[in-house]
Design an enzyme around this catalytic site. Structure first.
Site, short mmCIF file in Angstrom:
data_model
loop_
_atom_site.label_atom_id
_atom_site.label_comp_id
_atom_site.label_asym_id
_atom_site.label_seq_id
_atom_site.Cartn_x
_atom_site.Cartn_y
_atom_site.Cartn_z
N PHE A 113 34.21 34.89 43.97
CA PHE A 113 34.05 36.01 43.04
C PHE A 113 32.63 35.97 42.48
O PHE A 113 32.16 34.92 42.05
CB PHE A 113 35.09 35.85 41.92
CG PHE A 113 35.20 37.05 41.02
CD1 PHE A 113 35.95 38.15 41.41
CD2 PHE A 113 34.58 37.07 39.79
CE1 PHE A 113 36.07 39.25 40.58
CE2 PHE A 113 34.68 38.17 38.96
CZ PHE A 113 35.44 39.27 39.35
N ASP A 184 38.51 26.95 41.42
CA ASP A 184 38.85 28.12 40.63
C ASP A 184 40.23 28.61 41.07
O ASP A 184 40.43 28.96 42.24
CB ASP A 184 37.79 29.22 40.81
CG ASP A 184 37.99 30.36 39.82
OD1 ASP A 184 39.16 30.67 39.48
OD2 ASP A 184 36.98 30.95 39.38
N TYR A 209 45.28 36.17 32.61
CA TYR A 209 45.70 37.58 32.53
C TYR A 209 46.14 38.13 33.88
O TYR A 209 46.58 39.26 33.96
CB TYR A 209 44.58 38.45 31.94
CG TYR A 209 43.22 38.28 32.58
CD1 TYR A 209 42.93 38.91 33.79
CD2 TYR A 209 42.25 37.49 32.00
CE1 TYR A 209 41.69 38.74 34.39
CE2 TYR A 209 41.02 37.31 32.58
CZ TYR A 209 40.74 37.94 33.78
OH TYR A 209 39.51 37.76 34.38
N LYS A 210 45.99 37.34 34.96
CA LYS A 210 46.41 37.80 36.28
C LYS A 210 47.90 37.44 36.46
O LYS A 210 48.75 37.96 35.75
CB LYS A 210 45.49 37.23 37.35
CG LYS A 210 44.08 37.83 37.24
CD LYS A 210 43.04 37.18 38.13
CE LYS A 210 41.67 37.84 37.92
NZ LYS A 210 40.56 37.08 38.45
N ARG A 356 43.95 46.85 47.91
CA ARG A 356 44.47 45.51 47.62
C ARG A 356 45.82 45.61 46.92
O ARG A 356 46.00 46.43 46.01
CB ARG A 356 43.44 44.80 46.73
CG ARG A 356 43.66 43.33 46.56
CD ARG A 356 42.48 42.72 45.87
NE ARG A 356 42.39 43.15 44.47
CZ ARG A 356 41.86 42.41 43.49
NH1 ARG A 356 41.35 41.23 43.77
NH2 ARG A 356 41.81 42.85 42.27
C1 PLP Z 1 39.20 37.36 37.87
C2 PLP Z 1 38.15 36.36 38.20
C3 PLP Z 1 37.10 36.07 37.31
C4 PLP Z 1 36.92 36.85 36.04
O1 PLP Z 1 36.27 36.11 35.05
P1 PLP Z 1 36.37 36.54 33.52
O2 PLP Z 1 35.35 35.72 32.84
O3 PLP Z 1 37.77 36.27 33.07
O4 PLP Z 1 36.08 38.00 33.43
C5 PLP Z 1 36.22 35.06 37.65
N1 PLP Z 1 36.35 34.37 38.80
C6 PLP Z 1 37.34 34.64 39.68
C7 PLP Z 1 37.45 33.84 40.93
C8 PLP Z 1 38.25 35.65 39.42
O5 PLP Z 1 39.21 35.94 40.29
#
Ligand code: PLP
Length: 397
Positions: A113, A184, A209-210, A356
């Protein structure tokens, strides 16, 4: 056995909606609204500042951390909740790289990400020009783990394709080469079984939150293994990670274990929503979730491939190689997703052309999958995506 009809009843899903986007933002646990309201009116309202002592607010980051720890195979007392995932990526990386002082390379992959990679870049800009972020294709990560690498920063499940890394094998190889691992778990926690202790992970981070359903902006979590918990330094050395915050010392002294990864004042109202979500997880076995998520996603893939010409599976075909989401490439993917949402099936879109879909067995069943496939079939075969209003890009896709 997990009682999925009980978990389903625990969520508010609006009438007429099939929700295939719990991989971006989980739905509302019915008890969350009441819990948040109690915290606001009774705890904040009546206890005021005393709430920090009387209502258990100050312990919430560690208390919720332990409840998440159970879902990711962490040792008790080694997970703490707070801040956003991007912040926790930075902290984990900063701590990890100091544990390998003779090495200069952070290894990640092109499926990660972007925020994780941006955080690594930002850290490197502070560390100095001899540090480097090395990106390889996801399938080349294992070969790229060498004695040159200080830290791996790998997201277990690819946010776009759902491709899943072999966490046990990569961690084993990293350990054999003296590489510190940062995992992660953004798309793993609450989606698939994770065994941090079993694989020997050094650090892990993730969001709530996911799949965990903690609500928009719910705080992230960080894990530090017992091997490093008393050595790792948080870099963001805030007062609540201090050994004795209320001594108000002028110098920083790291607190015990993972609690030093706390930074500032925890968001208690948001944590109350997360706590309500975690109540649902108490009765859930992640292996049951995994089995059912594979059944649901396989059913979806088979239905889409049979009825939706032009959509090409972008996720690994073997469900063992995926997390709990499936993506399809489609030239008009953005507009098709807008049309699908307008017809009650909510997924999302990731540039350039990926539709998705996330599968969360806590609130989805076979009938939902069949109805979602049928709606998608109509969107594609009746060319509903051609409608001009569906072509206009919104800020959040
Ligand atoms: C959803 C996601 C994020 C989002 O980071 P936030 O700081 O919570 O906005 C970061 N890394 C990955 C791999 C994600 O899937």
């Amino acid at each position: 056995m997990t009682d999925f009809s009980a978990t389903r009843a625990a969520f508010h899903i609006p009438d007429g909606v099939i929700y295939l986007d719990g991989n971006s933002l989980g739905p509302l646990p019915k008890t969350a609204a009441r819990r948040v309201s109690e915290v606001v009116t009774q705890e904040w309202g009546d206890h005021l500042i005393k709430g920090w002592n009387d209502c258990g607010w100050m312990d919430m980051p560690m208390r919720l951390g332990d409840r998440i720890g159970r879902l990711i195979g962490a040792e008790p007392g080694h997970v703490v909740v707070g801040d956003t995932l991007s912040i926790k990526v930075f902290q984990a990386l900063a701590a990890a790289i100091k544990l390998n002082p003779d090495r200069r390379v952070i290894l990640s992959d092109t499926g990660n990400f972007p925020s994780d990679l941006y955080m690594a870049e930002g850290l490197i800009s502070l560390l100095g020009p001899d540090y480097d972020l090395r990106l390889v294709a996801p399938e080349d990560v294992s070969a790229a783990i060498t004695e040159e690498i200080a830290v791996t920063l790998i997201t277990e499940v690819d946010y776009r394709t759902g491709r899943k890394h072999d966490m046990a094998a990569l961690t084993k190889k990293a350990r054999a080469h003296g590489v510190v691992t940062v995992w992660d778990l953004a798309h793993s926690a609450g989606a698939i079984p994770v065994d941090l202790r079993g694989v020997g992970a050094d650090f892990a981070v993730g969001c709530t939150y996911k799949y965990l359903n903690g609500g928009p902006g719910a705080p992230a979590f960080i894990y530090v293994s017992p091997d490093h918990a008393e050595k790792a330094l948080p870099a963001l050395s805030g007062w609540l990670g201090h050994d004795s915050p209320f001594a108000f010392d002028l110098g920083y002294r790291a607190g015990a274990g993972v609690s030093r990864m706390r930074v500032g004042t925890p968001p208690i109202v948001q944590m109350a929503a997360l706590e309500a979500a975690l109540d649902i997880w108490d009765g859930v076995d992640l292996q049951d979730v995994r089995n059912r998520s594979i059944d649901l996603s396989e059913r979806f893939v088979a239905g889409v491939e049979a009825h939706c010409p032009g959509l090409v599976l972008a996720s690994p075909r073997d469900p063992a190689q995926r997390g709990s989401q499936v993506s399809f490439r489609f030239e008009h993917g953005y507009a098709a997703m807008q049309a699908l949402i307008a017809n009650g099936v909510i997924g999302d879109f990731r540039a350039p052309d990926m539709m998705r879909f996330g599968f969360a067995p806590l609130y989805l069943d076979e009938d939902d999958i069949d109805a979602a496939v049928d709606t998608l079939r109509r969107v594609i075969t009746d060319r509903l995506w051609e409608t001009p209003e569906f072509q206009r890009k919104k800020a959040v896709t």
